[in-house]
Design a protein around this motif. Structure first.
Motif, PDB file in Angstrom:
ATOM      1  N   HIS A   1      12.617  -3.771   0.154  1.00 47.19           N
ATOM      2  CA  HIS A   1      11.939  -3.557   1.439  1.00 47.19           C
ATOM      3  C   HIS A   1      12.592  -4.389   2.537  1.00 47.19           C
ATOM      4  O   HIS A   1      12.948  -5.541   2.321  1.00 47.19           O
ATOM      5  CB  HIS A   1      10.465  -3.982   1.338  1.00 47.19           C
TER       6      HIS A   1
ATOM      7  N   THR B   1      11.608   1.144   3.606  1.00 47.44           N
ATOM      8  CA  THR B   1      12.565   1.179   2.499  1.00 47.44           C
ATOM      9  C   THR B   1      13.682   2.175   2.782  1.00 47.44           C
ATOM     10  O   THR B   1      14.575   2.342   1.971  1.00 47.44           O
ATOM     11  CB  THR B   1      11.876   1.610   1.180  1.00 47.44           C
TER      12      THR B   1
ATOM     13  N   TYR C   1       1.748  -3.771   4.163  1.00 41.42           N
ATOM     14  CA  TYR C   1       0.915  -3.591   5.358  1.00 41.42           C
ATOM     15  C   TYR C   1       0.376  -4.919   5.845  1.00 41.42           C
ATOM     16  O   TYR C   1       0.059  -5.800   5.042  1.00 41.42           O
ATOM     17  CB  TYR C   1      -0.283  -2.675   5.035  1.00 41.42           C
TER      18      TYR C   1
ATOM     19  N   ARG D   1       5.537  10.401   0.449  1.00 48.11           N
ATOM     20  CA  ARG D   1       4.806   9.153   0.202  1.00 48.11           C
ATOM     21  C   ARG D   1       5.781   7.994   0.279  1.00 48.11           C
ATOM     22  O   ARG D   1       6.932   8.137  -0.109  1.00 48.11           O
ATOM     23  CB  ARG D   1       4.287   9.109  -1.241  1.00 48.11           C
ATOM     24  N   GLU D   2       5.297   6.873   0.739  1.00 49.64           N
ATOM     25  CA  GLU D   2       6.168   5.711   0.788  1.00 49.64           C
ATOM     26  C   GLU D   2       5.321   4.487   0.484  1.00 49.64           C
ATOM     27  O   GLU D   2       4.202   4.368   0.992  1.00 49.64           O
ATOM     28  CB  GLU D   2       6.748   5.605   2.200  1.00 49.64           C
ATOM     29  N   LYS D   3       5.875   3.606  -0.338  1.00 51.36           N
ATOM     30  CA  LYS D   3       5.176   2.339  -0.584  1.00 51.36           C
ATOM     31  C   LYS D   3       5.642   1.348   0.464  1.00 51.36           C
ATOM     32  O   LYS D   3       6.841   1.165   0.653  1.00 51.36           O
ATOM     33  CB  LYS D   3       5.521   1.812  -1.975  1.00 51.36           C
ATOM     34  N   ASN D   4       4.708   0.763   1.159  1.00 54.49           N
ATOM     35  CA  ASN D   4       5.065  -0.203   2.196  1.00 54.49           C
ATOM     36  C   ASN D   4       4.148  -1.413   2.126  1.00 54.49           C
ATOM     37  O   ASN D   4       3.019  -1.299   1.657  1.00 54.49           O
ATOM     38  CB  ASN D   4       4.865   0.419   3.587  1.00 54.49           C
TER      39      ASN D   4
ATOM     40  N   GLY E   1       0.835  -1.204   0.000  1.00 51.71           N
ATOM     41  CA  GLY E   1       0.000   0.000   0.000  1.00 51.71           C
ATOM     42  C   GLY E   1       0.860   1.240   0.000  1.00 51.71           C
ATOM     43  O   GLY E   1       2.064   1.181   0.241  1.00 51.71           O
ATOM     44  N   GLU E   2       0.203   2.341  -0.285  1.00 49.82           N
ATOM     45  CA  GLU E   2       0.967   3.578  -0.296  1.00 49.82           C
ATOM     46  C   GLU E   2       0.599   4.404   0.930  1.00 49.82           C
ATOM     47  O   GLU E   2      -0.572   4.534   1.270  1.00 49.82           O
ATOM     48  CB  GLU E   2       0.691   4.371  -1.557  1.00 49.82           C
ATOM     49  N   PHE E   3       1.604   4.935   1.537  1.00 58.03           N
ATOM     50  CA  PHE E   3       1.381   5.702   2.751  1.00 58.03           C
ATOM     51  C   PHE E   3       1.783   7.139   2.483  1.00 58.03           C
ATOM     52  O   PHE E   3       2.792   7.412   1.864  1.00 58.03           O
ATOM     53  CB  PHE E   3       2.248   5.113   3.877  1.00 58.03           C
ATOM     54  N   GLU E   4       0.952   8.061   2.899  1.00 58.83           N
ATOM     55  CA  GLU E   4       1.308   9.461   2.732  1.00 58.83           C
ATOM     56  C   GLU E   4       1.211  10.148   4.078  1.00 58.83           C
ATOM     57  O   GLU E   4       0.264   9.900   4.839  1.00 58.83           O
ATOM     58  CB  GLU E   4       0.361  10.114   1.735  1.00 58.83           C
TER      59      GLU E   4
END
Ligand code: ME8
Length: 545
Positions: free
Chosen positions: A222, A208, A162, A157-160, A120-123
């Motif tokens: 990751h 990341t 979850y 923003r970071e893709k992580n 998911g993307e986190f902002e």
């Protein structure tokens, strides 16, 4: 009562030095493990170090060494601190162990296959100096500036990956309802329950922005979030990820644990995220997460800023002055196992040592052994002249002892260390009162009352022997010293507590030497923790009874 018992401490961060907090939790588990093993259970006691994460990476870089070198150095310090404190764990896991890393990756793969993980993307508002995200609300409160260096927070923003924690909401609520003892003490359970009812959000399980960690399987950019990696130590140490391997086949049967013992600050991870992960992995849940409170020092919170941690050198000074068993006794009986913090005050330590150990355990055993020395040439007298046990002053000692043993074990089973130890100390206090009541020193002047005198002293010595069995887990050194003086050979690791605790273990005629288990200690005028309290000074202050 289950015959198999698994107990764990948190795994400690290697970017910190060992201190009283680490010593405390590990001592609590050690005492429980020793007791249960003595009582005949199969016990596995796990501790270890948590070695991944940004902080370790940064501290190592600051010192110009590799994170692995830093971890090796500090893990060794934790191990040596534990050996100094005679903490007898069955395994010391390190999260950099390849066996652990391999299994973490296998478990994360299983979580992904079970659909419990998504990318998911986190902002959010990012503090570049602290490498930390803030939510909108937090950022607004901070006026969109870093609380540390004052620089503006940036929108990032970071893709992580979850973990779908939110999908376990109902199952977790049910767990708390069906198992009111899942989190103890009750005050802590209520806190978790309150927060749980506010609703659960999914939690990031990868990062990341640094590389010192376990690579995400299939996506090595990751790194698995350090808490996910750390929590899994409880199952990787038993080899649950590789049950068929020889190394682990004997261990996996210890799962699930009777207790995860932790400090209150890491309860959410253990009481909510961890059971949800186990549910997703289809593994049985721990019986109890026990979150103790904190040691504070002389009425103040311990912190790095105040520089008032009870660190290893300070612990060593206490051990040097009062003895290791006294240190363990203080940890166990005065520590913050309940819902309130415990104050480590030098004057209190000194008082407890003298009241409980010098004046009660030490004094009573030396009083009894001295009288046996004086009146019976140091040989245990009989209690049953003509084959019938004399009951003196209506004291049914065998029944009182049996009750104390039951009480002590049941309390230990609930992790009520003070209660368990209190049952043994209660016996010793009763022996003192019994001596004052029956006045054997007066009977000794009357030859015709020799049988009575013998029975009284036999009973006193026998009660002390039984109490010492219950005290061994907390004070192994002193109890073994006492057993030597009583000419008894006991191997507590052989698990024969119940048999040994039966009345009549002391044989008539066996020798008893006079013992002085706990010498009086003068109190340093400045209290122990002061920088002036050196080791040489400590040793010089020891004075005998
Ligand atoms: O939290 N009083 O490690 P950590 C009593 N790596 N106990 C205390 C204490 C105090 N003042 N301060 C610390 C971590 N403790 C993670 C855990 S587990 C999967 C990962 C004890 O080195 C207490 O047990 O910060 C607390 O939970 C633990 O030390 C934290 O150790």
């Amino acid at each position: 009562m289950s015959q198999r018992t698994y107990i764990t401490t948190p795994i400690y961060y290697v970017n910190d030095k060992p201190h009283i907090g680490h010593a405390y939790t590990t001592t609590v588990c050690d005492i429980y493990a020793r007791f249960m093993r003595f009582a005949g259970r199969e016990v596995f006691f796990l501790t270890g170090t948590d070695e991944h994460g940004l902080k370790v990476e940064t501290s190592a870089a600051d010192r110009g060494i590799t994170p692995q070198a830093l971890a090796d150095e500090n893990a060794a310090e934790f191990r040596s601190a534990m050996s100094m404190l005679q903490l007898e764990f069955d395994d010391f896991i390190r999260t950099t162990d390849l066996d652990h890393v391999r299994q973490v990756q296998a478990f994360v793969t299983r979580l992904r296959e079970a659909g419990a993980v998504y990318l998911g993307e986190f902002e959010g508002w990012y503090d570049e100096g602290q490498e930390e995200y803030h939510t909108e609300t937090q950022a607004r409160e901070l006026d969109y500036k870093s609380p540390i260096n004052g620089r503006p927070l940036v929108r990032a923003r970071e893709k992580n990956y979850y973990f779908r924690l939110s999908s376990f909401q109902e199952k977790l609520e049910k767990l708390f309802e069906d198992h009111p003892d899942f989190v103890r003490p009750p005050a802590r359970r209520n806190e978790v329950l309150g927060r749980l009812r506010e609703g659960l959000a999914d939690v990031p399980m990868s990062r990341t922005n640094f590389s010192w960690g376990v690579a995400m399987p299939g996506d090595p950019e990751h790194v698995i979030y350090v808490w996910i990696d750390a929590l899994m130590n409880y199952i990787t140490a038993l080899g649950l990820g590789e049950p068929e391997s020889d190394r682990y086949s004997a261990r996996s049967r210890y799962w699930p644990p009777a207790y995860h013992v932790i400090g209150k600050e890491i309860l959410w991870f253990h009481a909510v995220i961890w059971p949800a992960m186990l549910m997703a992995l289809d593994l049985p849940l721990p019986q109890c997460v026990y979150a103790h409170s904190f040691w504070i020092r002389e009425g103040r919170k311990m912190s790095k800023t105040l520089g008032n941690f009870i660190d290893l050198p300070t612990i060593e000074r206490y051990v040097g002055r009062y003895g290791l068993d006294a240190w363990r006794y203080f940890m166990a009986t005065q520590g913050p196992l309940g819902a309130t913090d415990a104050d480590f005050a030098d004057v209190h330590f000194h008082e407890v040592y003298h009241t409980d150990l010098v004046n009660t355990v030490g004094n009573c055993s030396s009083r009894v052994s001295a009288m046996i020395g004086r009146y019976f040439d140091g040989a245990v007298p009989g209690e049953s002249p003509g084959g019938r046990r004399l009951t003196i002053a209506e004291h049914d000692w065998p029944a009182l002892c049996a009750e104390a043993v039951r009480h002590s074990e049941a309390a230990m089973d609930r992790l009520d260390l003070a209660g368990s130890i209190g049952a043994a100390l209660g016996l010793i206090r009763r022996v003192d009162a019994f001596i004052n009541l029956t006045e054997p020193y007066k009977l000794a002047r009357d030859d015709s009352r020799c049988d009575e005198l013998g029975a009284i002293l036999y009973q006193c010595a026998e009660v002390i022997r039984i109490a010492s069995l219950l005290l061994w887990p907390v004070m192994p050194g002193k109890c073994e010293e006492l057993w030597q003086a009583m000419e008894i050979q006991i191997d507590p690791r052989a698990g024969r507590l119940h048999e040994l605790a039966e009345w009549g273990g002391l044989a008539q005629g066996q020798g008893i030497r006079k013992t002085a288990l706990f010498p009086r200690v003068d109190r340093s005028p400045s209290g122990d923790g002061s920088p002036s309290g050196g080791d040489a000074a400590c040793a010089a202050r020891l004075s005998s009874d």
